[in-house]
Design a protein around this motif. Sequence first.
Motif, short mmCIF file in Angstrom:
data_model
loop_
_atom_site.label_atom_id
_atom_site.label_comp_id
_atom_site.label_asym_id
_atom_site.label_seq_id
_atom_site.Cartn_x
_atom_site.Cartn_y
_atom_site.Cartn_z
N ASN A 183 -2.94 4.06 7.63
CA ASN A 183 -3.69 5.12 7.43
C ASN A 183 -3.40 5.93 6.36
OD1 ASN A 183 -5.76 6.91 8.29
ND2 ASN A 183 -3.83 7.99 9.41
N LEU A 184 -4.04 6.40 5.56
CA LEU A 184 -4.05 8.21 4.40
C LEU A 184 -3.46 6.68 2.98
CD1 LEU A 184 -2.57 10.71 6.14
CD2 LEU A 184 -5.09 10.01 5.26
N LYS A 185 -3.04 5.06 3.40
CA LYS A 185 -2.44 4.28 2.38
C LYS A 185 -3.75 4.43 1.12
CE LYS A 185 1.53 2.84 4.57
NZ LYS A 185 2.71 2.22 4.92
N ARG A 186 -3.28 4.47 -0.43
CA ARG A 186 -4.01 3.74 -1.44
C ARG A 186 -4.48 2.40 -1.76
NH1 ARG A 186 -3.44 3.37 -7.14
NH2 ARG A 186 -2.07 3.46 -6.36
N VAL A 187 -5.27 1.71 -1.71
CA VAL A 187 -5.51 0.84 -1.63
C VAL A 187 -5.32 0.37 -3.43
CG1 VAL A 187 -6.98 -1.56 -1.71
CG2 VAL A 187 -7.19 0.25 0.13
N VAL A 188 -4.22 -1.25 -3.63
CA VAL A 188 -4.21 -1.27 -4.70
C VAL A 188 -4.76 -2.85 -5.48
CG1 VAL A 188 -2.37 -0.16 -5.48
CG2 VAL A 188 -2.01 -2.17 -4.75
N ASP A 189 -4.86 -3.69 -4.39
CA ASP A 189 -5.83 -4.55 -4.43
C ASP A 189 -6.21 -5.65 -3.44
OD1 ASP A 189 -6.11 -7.26 -5.63
OD2 ASP A 189 -4.08 -8.32 -5.60
N ALA A 190 -7.96 -5.64 -3.39
CA ALA A 190 -8.45 -6.89 -2.15
C ALA A 190 -9.39 -8.02 -2.72
CB ALA A 190 -9.33 -5.82 -1.61
N PHE A 191 -8.83 -8.83 -1.71
CA PHE A 191 -9.86 -9.95 -2.03
C PHE A 191 -9.98 -10.56 -1.12
CE2 PHE A 191 -4.91 -10.53 -2.60
CZ PHE A 191 -4.81 -11.50 -1.86
N CYS A 192 -11.01 -11.60 -1.26
CA CYS A 192 -11.50 -12.49 -0.20
C CYS A 192 -10.41 -13.76 -1.05
CB CYS A 192 -13.02 -13.01 -0.71
SG CYS A 192 -13.03 -13.64 1.39
N THR A 193 -9.94 -14.75 -0.01
CA THR A 193 -9.58 -16.01 -0.10
C THR A 193 -10.42 -17.19 0.28
OG1 THR A 193 -9.05 -16.48 2.73
CG2 THR A 193 -7.23 -15.45 0.89
N ASP B 136 -10.96 -15.11 4.33
CA ASP B 136 -9.46 -14.25 4.66
C ASP B 136 -10.18 -13.79 3.78
OD1 ASP B 136 -8.88 -16.04 6.63
OD2 ASP B 136 -7.10 -16.20 5.61
N LEU B 137 -10.29 -11.95 4.37
CA LEU B 137 -10.04 -10.68 3.47
C LEU B 137 -8.38 -10.05 3.38
CD1 LEU B 137 -11.41 -8.25 2.34
CD2 LEU B 137 -12.20 -7.18 4.56
N GLU B 138 -7.76 -9.86 2.74
CA GLU B 138 -6.78 -9.22 2.50
C GLU B 138 -6.70 -8.24 1.34
OE1 GLU B 138 -2.20 -11.21 0.76
OE2 GLU B 138 -3.24 -11.87 2.15
N VAL B 139 -6.43 -6.71 1.15
CA VAL B 139 -5.76 -5.30 1.23
C VAL B 139 -4.88 -5.33 1.00
CG1 VAL B 139 -6.85 -2.73 1.70
CG2 VAL B 139 -8.47 -4.74 2.69
N ARG B 140 -4.62 -4.76 -0.13
CA ARG B 140 -3.33 -4.55 -0.63
C ARG B 140 -2.63 -3.06 -0.90
NH1 ARG B 140 0.45 -8.62 -1.32
NH2 ARG B 140 0.49 -10.97 -0.88
N PHE B 141 -1.59 -2.64 -0.60
CA PHE B 141 -1.51 -0.47 -0.28
C PHE B 141 -0.74 -0.50 -1.35
CE2 PHE B 141 -3.84 -1.62 3.42
CZ PHE B 141 -4.61 -0.21 3.50
N ASP B 142 -0.40 0.53 -1.86
CA ASP B 142 0.79 0.95 -2.77
C ASP B 142 1.53 0.77 -2.98
OD1 ASP B 142 0.52 3.33 -1.42
OD2 ASP B 142 -0.28 4.44 -3.05
N ASP B 143 2.37 0.57 -1.42
CA ASP B 143 3.58 0.55 -0.79
C ASP B 143 3.63 -0.86 -0.24
OD1 ASP B 143 2.77 0.20 1.71
OD2 ASP B 143 3.24 1.86 2.48
N GLY B 144 3.29 -1.24 -0.53
CA GLY B 144 3.77 -2.78 -0.45
C GLY B 144 2.76 -3.30 0.26
N SER B 145 2.77 -2.25 1.14
CA SER B 145 2.15 -2.78 2.74
C SER B 145 0.84 -3.57 2.52
CB SER B 145 1.67 -1.76 3.50
OG SER B 145 0.86 -1.65 3.44
N TRP B 146 -0.07 -4.44 3.95
CA TRP B 146 -1.12 -5.31 3.48
C TRP B 146 -2.08 -5.33 5.40
CZ3 TRP B 146 -0.65 -9.87 5.36
CH2 TRP B 146 0.61 -11.44 5.43
#
Length: 132
Positions: free
Chosen positions: A63-73, A77-87
């Motif tokens: 919650n409230l984190k900024r997305v730095v990458d998003a892609f489909c495998t 599969d949909l993968e979303v990565r955040f600025d703190d390394g979480s995904w």
Amino acid sequence: MSTLLVNTNVESFGVLHQSPYIQFREEQGDIELYFDAGVTFYPQRDDKLSEAERMLLGMNSVNLKRVVDAFCTDTADLEVRFDDGSWFRINGTSEEGNEPWQLSDGTSVDEGGILLIASSGDSNYAVWGSLE
């Protein structure tokens, strides 16, 4: 995925019509992600929790984190990565055979909106609308 989600922030999350959703916010408006498939959050939480508890903690953790990458495998599969390394990763296949996930800018495709839907079972997804 990247064009829609990079530099957005998770604005809210919850369950609507029995499906979990995550809402992302950007200057032009909101992007909505609904899913009916397994989801994995990183970092992972305690295995002793129920699936509903893991889902709630996982969505709260982004919650409230900024997305730095998003892609489909290759398996949709949909993968979303955040600025703190979480995904998080949503499976491209639903156990019930339903559409595993859909991503929308909230505007009707007839009015220039964008809609992406994964197709369970064939590792594909469809795109309606234009990113131009």
